[in-house]
Design a protein around this motif. Structure first.
Motif, PDB file in Angstrom:
ATOM      1  N   SER A  91      -6.244  -2.141   7.399  1.00  0.00           N
ATOM      2  CA  SER A  91      -5.316  -1.463   6.174  1.00  0.00           C
ATOM      3  C   SER A  91      -4.080  -2.204   6.092  1.00  0.00           C
ATOM      4  N   VAL A  92      -3.473  -2.664   7.144  1.00  0.00           N
ATOM      5  CA  VAL A  92      -2.260  -3.552   7.082  1.00  0.00           C
ATOM      6  C   VAL A  92      -2.172  -4.595   6.335  1.00  0.00           C
ATOM      7  N   ALA A  93      -3.428  -5.365   6.838  1.00  0.00           N
ATOM      8  CA  ALA A  93      -3.719  -6.841   6.495  1.00  0.00           C
ATOM      9  C   ALA A  93      -3.874  -6.552   4.795  1.00  0.00           C
ATOM     10  N   GLY A  94      -4.747  -5.524   4.499  1.00  0.00           N
ATOM     11  CA  GLY A  94      -5.031  -5.493   3.077  1.00  0.00           C
ATOM     12  C   GLY A  94      -3.646  -5.126   2.285  1.00  0.00           C
ATOM     13  N   ASP A  95      -2.788  -4.207   2.983  1.00  0.00           N
ATOM     14  CA  ASP A  95      -1.612  -3.914   2.211  1.00  0.00           C
ATOM     15  C   ASP A  95      -0.687  -4.836   2.032  1.00  0.00           C
ATOM     16  N   LEU A  96      -0.616  -5.826   3.145  1.00  0.00           N
ATOM     17  CA  LEU A  96       0.238  -7.080   2.764  1.00  0.00           C
ATOM     18  C   LEU A  96      -0.218  -7.885   1.719  1.00  0.00           C
ATOM     19  N   ILE A  97      -1.504  -8.081   1.481  1.00  0.00           N
ATOM     20  CA  ILE A  97      -2.030  -8.850   0.725  1.00  0.00           C
ATOM     21  C   ILE A  97      -1.874  -8.445  -0.836  1.00  0.00           C
ATOM     22  N   LEU A 152     -10.956   5.862   5.562  1.00  0.00           N
ATOM     23  CA  LEU A 152      -9.495   5.731   6.057  1.00  0.00           C
ATOM     24  C   LEU A 152      -8.935   4.464   5.603  1.00  0.00           C
ATOM     25  N   ILE A 153      -9.991   3.380   5.511  1.00  0.00           N
ATOM     26  CA  ILE A 153      -9.113   1.920   5.358  1.00  0.00           C
ATOM     27  C   ILE A 153      -9.036   1.690   4.093  1.00  0.00           C
ATOM     28  N   LEU A 154      -9.600   2.099   2.979  1.00  0.00           N
ATOM     29  CA  LEU A 154      -9.358   1.811   1.585  1.00  0.00           C
ATOM     30  C   LEU A 154      -8.260   2.477   0.948  1.00  0.00           C
ATOM     31  N   PRO A 155      -8.009   3.975   1.275  1.00  0.00           N
ATOM     32  CA  PRO A 155      -6.440   4.318   0.737  1.00  0.00           C
ATOM     33  C   PRO A 155      -5.467   3.794   1.129  1.00  0.00           C
ATOM     34  N   GLY A 156      -5.271   2.923   2.216  1.00  0.00           N
ATOM     35  CA  GLY A 156      -4.452   2.159   2.840  1.00  0.00           C
ATOM     36  C   GLY A 156      -3.930   0.893   2.571  1.00  0.00           C
ATOM     37  N   ILE A 157      -5.155   0.225   1.735  1.00  0.00           N
ATOM     38  CA  ILE A 157      -5.062  -1.003   1.048  1.00  0.00           C
ATOM     39  C   ILE A 157      -4.137  -1.208   0.153  1.00  0.00           C
ATOM     40  N   PHE A 158      -3.946  -0.165  -0.622  1.00  0.00           N
ATOM     41  CA  PHE A 158      -2.985   0.008  -1.811  1.00  0.00           C
ATOM     42  C   PHE A 158      -2.029   0.807  -1.679  1.00  0.00           C
ATOM     43  N   ALA A 205       7.024  -8.608   7.682  1.00  0.00           N
ATOM     44  CA  ALA A 205       6.898  -8.132   9.029  1.00  0.00           C
ATOM     45  C   ALA A 205       7.483  -6.751   9.137  1.00  0.00           C
ATOM     46  N   ALA A 206       8.651  -6.272   8.465  1.00  0.00           N
ATOM     47  CA  ALA A 206       8.817  -5.217   8.189  1.00  0.00           C
ATOM     48  C   ALA A 206       7.940  -4.177   7.692  1.00  0.00           C
ATOM     49  N   LEU A 207       7.334  -4.687   6.679  1.00  0.00           N
ATOM     50  CA  LEU A 207       6.183  -3.803   6.024  1.00  0.00           C
ATOM     51  C   LEU A 207       4.966  -3.627   7.009  1.00  0.00           C
ATOM     52  N   ALA A 208       4.679  -4.545   8.046  1.00  0.00           N
ATOM     53  CA  ALA A 208       3.750  -4.431   8.722  1.00  0.00           C
ATOM     54  C   ALA A 208       3.836  -3.502   9.870  1.00  0.00           C
ATOM     55  N   SER A 215      -0.202   4.418   9.911  1.00  0.00           N
ATOM     56  CA  SER A 215      -1.507   4.347  10.068  1.00  0.00           C
ATOM     57  C   SER A 215      -2.165   4.675  11.185  1.00  0.00           C
ATOM     58  N   TRP A 216      -1.399   4.177  12.127  1.00  0.00           N
ATOM     59  CA  TRP A 216      -1.751   4.384  13.751  1.00  0.00           C
ATOM     60  C   TRP A 216      -1.423   5.904  13.992  1.00  0.00           C
ATOM     61  N   ASN A 217      -0.414   6.622  13.404  1.00  0.00           N
ATOM     62  CA  ASN A 217      -0.387   8.060  13.628  1.00  0.00           C
ATOM     63  C   ASN A 217      -0.848   9.150  12.654  1.00  0.00           C
ATOM     64  N   ASP A 218      -1.380   8.514  11.767  1.00  0.00           N
ATOM     65  CA  ASP A 218      -2.105   9.247  10.739  1.00  0.00           C
ATOM     66  C   ASP A 218      -3.059  10.240  11.430  1.00  0.00           C
TER      67      ASP A 218
END
Length: 285
Positions: A91-97, A152-158, A205-208, A215-218
């Motif tokens: 999720s984090v990697a996808g969101d950064l991209i 869980l992954i797909l909604p967090g990518i965007f 890095a801040a966004l990550a 995401s971890w605490n969701d």
């Protein structure tokens, strides 16, 4: 060099001000860290001692078996950690991209309706997150993705937050850098990848960090999207430590909670310099 009485009073006043500020800050720090110290202490206690009054800050006896049960017992945290790491990392990697590309497009590219599209995208922030859980549940159920980690992954990518954060960063970047690269024959992708994206490392890095913690605490999304206990993430896994009478096993729950905090601390320690740099950059702008 002798100081005049007025300067002595001024120096004494400044010294007292620094001491008082330090005492207040240390008191606030102790106040905020106390719950974590209590959690760590409780993770090494028997259930009967966790809520004892007065509080015993030093466990006696020390129950290391709590951590053994948490990691190697029937509800091993290893499985929950693996699921959370997979969901959070992708999720984090996808969101950064997606956030970096969308932020760059909305900030520095010119196309018809750019600002209107961004305003419509920004307006989706007024919709409460909880209101989207049922439509997402129905949508993923129709796609056959219900009770899978992809739900869980797909909604967090965007994410709107990531796009907005990177857009504001790229807007503040000097446009002359991109123009110079284009004059040298660089394409738009090269301008983005080689010129602007390296400058955005502190903001990424801040966004990550922010996205990793979120995401971890969701808890709500896995609660709605998952039914198979083998696919639970860490927040849902924490609810599995129930004793034979149906009550919460406090010692095991605290040991699991301490374990769940460790990855967040590791990520913050790795990216803390970039995070501070991002805050400093935002403050200067």
């Amino acid at each position: 060099m002798d100081l005049t009485p007025a300067r002595r009073r001024m120096r004494t006043k400044r010294l007292l001000s620094k001491i008082s500020s330090g005492v207040i800050l240390w008191a606030l720090a102790a106040l905020f860290i106390m719950p974590f110290v209590w959690m760590l202490s409780s993770s090494l206690k028997r259930n009967i001692d966790v809520f004892a009054v007065p509080v015993r800050w030093i466990p006696d006896p020390v129950q290391w078996s709590n951590y053994v049960e948490v990691w190697l017992g029937d509800h091993s945290m290893l499985r929950y950690f693996g699921n959370s790491l997979l969901v959070t990392t992708v999720s984090v990697a996808g969101d950064l991209i997606t956030a970096s590309m969308a932020g760059y497009a909305f900030a520095l590219l010119t196309f018809a309706g750019r600002d209107k599209v961004f305003l419509i995208y920004l307006a989706t922030a007024i919709v409460p997150y909880q209101l989207l859980l049922v439509p997402r549940f129905m949508f993923f159920q129709q796609l056959g993705l219900y009770d899978t980690l992809w739900a869980l992954i797909l909604p967090g990518i965007f994410t709107l937050f990531g796009t907005f954060l990177l857009r504001q960063f790229f807007i503040a970047c000097p446009p002359e850098l991109g123009e110079a690269a284009r004059i040298d024959g660089a394409g738009e992708w090269s301008v983005f990848w080689r010129v602007y994206l390296p400058q955005a490392k502190p903001m990424l890095a801040a966004l990550a960090i922010i996205r990793f913690v979120g995401s971890w605490n969701d808890y709500e999304t896995p609660l709605v999207m998952l039914s198979d206990e083998r696919k639970y993430t860490v927040p849902l896994g924490l609810t599995q430590f129930i004793d034979a009478e149906g009550g919460l096993s406090a010692g095991l729950a605290m040991a699991a909670s301490v374990s769940s905090v460790v990855p967040i601390l590791i990520v913050f320690l790795i990216f803390q310099r970039q995070f501070v740099a991002a805050l400093a950059h935002a403050g200067l702008k």
